[in-house]
Design a protein around this motif. Structure first.
Motif, short mmCIF file in Angstrom:
data_model
loop_
_atom_site.label_atom_id
_atom_site.label_comp_id
_atom_site.label_asym_id
_atom_site.label_seq_id
_atom_site.Cartn_x
_atom_site.Cartn_y
_atom_site.Cartn_z
N UNK A 82 0.83 -1.20 0.00
CA UNK A 82 0.00 0.00 0.00
C UNK A 82 0.87 1.25 0.00
N UNK A 83 1.98 1.24 0.72
CA UNK A 83 2.86 2.41 0.73
C UNK A 83 3.49 2.64 -0.64
N UNK A 84 3.85 1.57 -1.32
CA UNK A 84 4.43 1.73 -2.66
C UNK A 84 3.40 2.28 -3.65
N UNK A 85 2.17 1.77 -3.55
CA UNK A 85 1.10 2.27 -4.43
C UNK A 85 0.83 3.75 -4.14
N UNK A 86 0.76 4.10 -2.84
CA UNK A 86 0.53 5.50 -2.49
C UNK A 86 1.63 6.40 -2.99
N UNK A 87 2.88 5.97 -2.87
CA UNK A 87 4.01 6.77 -3.35
C UNK A 87 3.94 6.94 -4.86
N UNK A 88 3.51 5.87 -5.56
CA UNK A 88 3.39 5.97 -7.03
C UNK A 88 2.35 7.02 -7.43
#
Length: 399
Positions: A82-88
């Motif tokens: 979820x953190x990677x998706x949010x950063x993207x």
């Protein structure tokens, strides 16, 4: 950035829920996701505005998230995804805004670096909270398993219901049988090995101890030997769970005899059941000493070297069915030497050697004498000498 945070938060949440199945849940879970996203976005914007900005509140929040994931028995994989998706999503919006505003590449690079730093810091905080929670759970579970081991070793035995309740709390399926294991202290600088998860262990006891479930099951003996390789370990007899204390007592007694050199370890695992006769023999050493004083009195007036030779010959003679030639092979001496010694023994012991009960007594004390280390062996012989000294003559055992 600030005027668009609500819109960016909506985009992030939608993208996270669409890509990470674990976060596509209604109710409180969705509310927690929105709270986390909004806090991260505000924290990130403050970091862009002020490179020196720090907030313990956001890191504490993510530590709590990590602890919560551990408490629910989940990994951090979903949260990290979820953190990677949010950063993207954040970087996509930043790039679009930078193009419209004609932001210089150096400025855009600095914002991207801040984004990666925030992501790393919050992931580290969540991992820290997760590890703390796991350690606390593991510590409590280990304490329960130690209490369970204490309960199994209790004398008198604990009630089966108490064992079952604590075993359930310690996540230890109660087996049909167990064996206790007593461990010697490892050499300085070395550590005890790791044990299979179904083995109860308490290495803080005065004698580090284990409880092995189902020790006679298929492949269990090899598993035990492999786990204890390189460690001085004594495995007690296999017993029902309610009798674990008895297995522990015999393991401790066997370990004590190993430490004295009476039982040889040979670098491997020692099993009490393979040394039962020795354990019986040394169950009451004062009694054996008294029997030795009585039965070995005919040797007491001889020099120590003579006592050793004749005692060795007499034991071999008793063990070989009173066959002189076999005694010679056992002792690696000439048969004539054996016959000479046997004549001496006949003169010393007389009719005792014809009595099966007395021969049995002699074999008991001679076996004990052979097994004992030199210091303990002298204890037996001293008892015999004292018996002679008190009477001033050799004690006659003839009928």
């Amino acid at each position: 950035m600030r005027p668009n945070l609500d819109e960016v938060a909506d985009d992030m949440i939608a993208e996270i829920q669409g890509r990470v199945r674990e976060y596509d849940r209604p109710g409180d879970y969705s509310g927690t996701l929105r709270l986390a996203v909004e806090r991260v976005l505000h924290h990130f914007v403050e970091r862009v505005a002020d490179a020196g900005y720090e907030s313990a509140e956001i890191t504490d929040f993510f530590r709590a998230i990590g602890r919560g994931e551990a408490g629910e028995g989940r990994s951090l994989d979903a949260m990290q995804s979820a953190m990677r998706v949010g950063a993207m999503v954040a970087w996509r919006r930043i790039a679009d805004g930078a193009a419209r505003l004609d932001v210089p590449p150096r400025t855009l690079g600095a914002v991207g670096e801040a984004l990666m730093l925030v992501q790393d810091e919050l992931a580290a905080a969540a991992a820290e909270g997760y590890a703390q929670a796991k350690a606390a759970v593991a510590g409590e579970m280990q304490r329960r398993r130690k209490r369970l081991l204490d309960l199994l070793f209790a004398d008198p035995p604990a009630a089966p219901e108490a064992i079952a309740d604590l075993a359930a709390a310690a996540h230890w399926p109660v087996p049909r049988t167990v064996a206790a294991v007593a461990l010697g202290r490892p050499p300085a600088g070395s550590n005890h090995p790791a044990f299979p998860p179904d083995v109860l262990a308490d290495l803080t006891r005065r004698t580090p101890s284990l409880v092995v479930p189902d020790p006679d099951g298929p492949g269990r003996a090899r598993l035990i030997d492999r786990a204890l390789a390189g460690t001085l370990a004594v495995v007690g007899p296999t017993v029902p769970v309610a009798e674990a204390a008895r297995s522990a007592q015999w393991a401790l007694k066997t370990l004590a005899l190993v430490d004295r050199g009476v039982i040889e370890a040979d670098g491997g695992v020692v099993r009490s059941v393979e040394h039962m006769s020795t354990l019986i023999l040394f169950q009451d050493e004062d009694l054996v000493s008294s029997l030795a004083a009585l039965r070995l009195a005919p040797l007491a007036h001889l020099r120590a070297s003579q006592q050793d030779r004749l005692a060795e010959t007499l034991l071999a003679w008793l063990q070989s069915g009173r066959n002189a030639n076999e005694v010679a092979m056992r002792l690696h001496v000439h048969p004539q030497t054996v016959r000479y010694r046997l004549r001496q023994l006949e003169e010393l012991f007389g009719d005792q050697l014809l009595d099966p009960d007395l021969r049995f007594d002699l074999e008991i004390v001679l076996r004990a004498r052979a097994l004992l280390a030199s210091g303990a062996r002298e204890h037996l012989l001293d008892s015999a000498r004292e018996a002679v000294g008190e009477t001033g003559e050799i004690v006659s055992l003839r009928r």
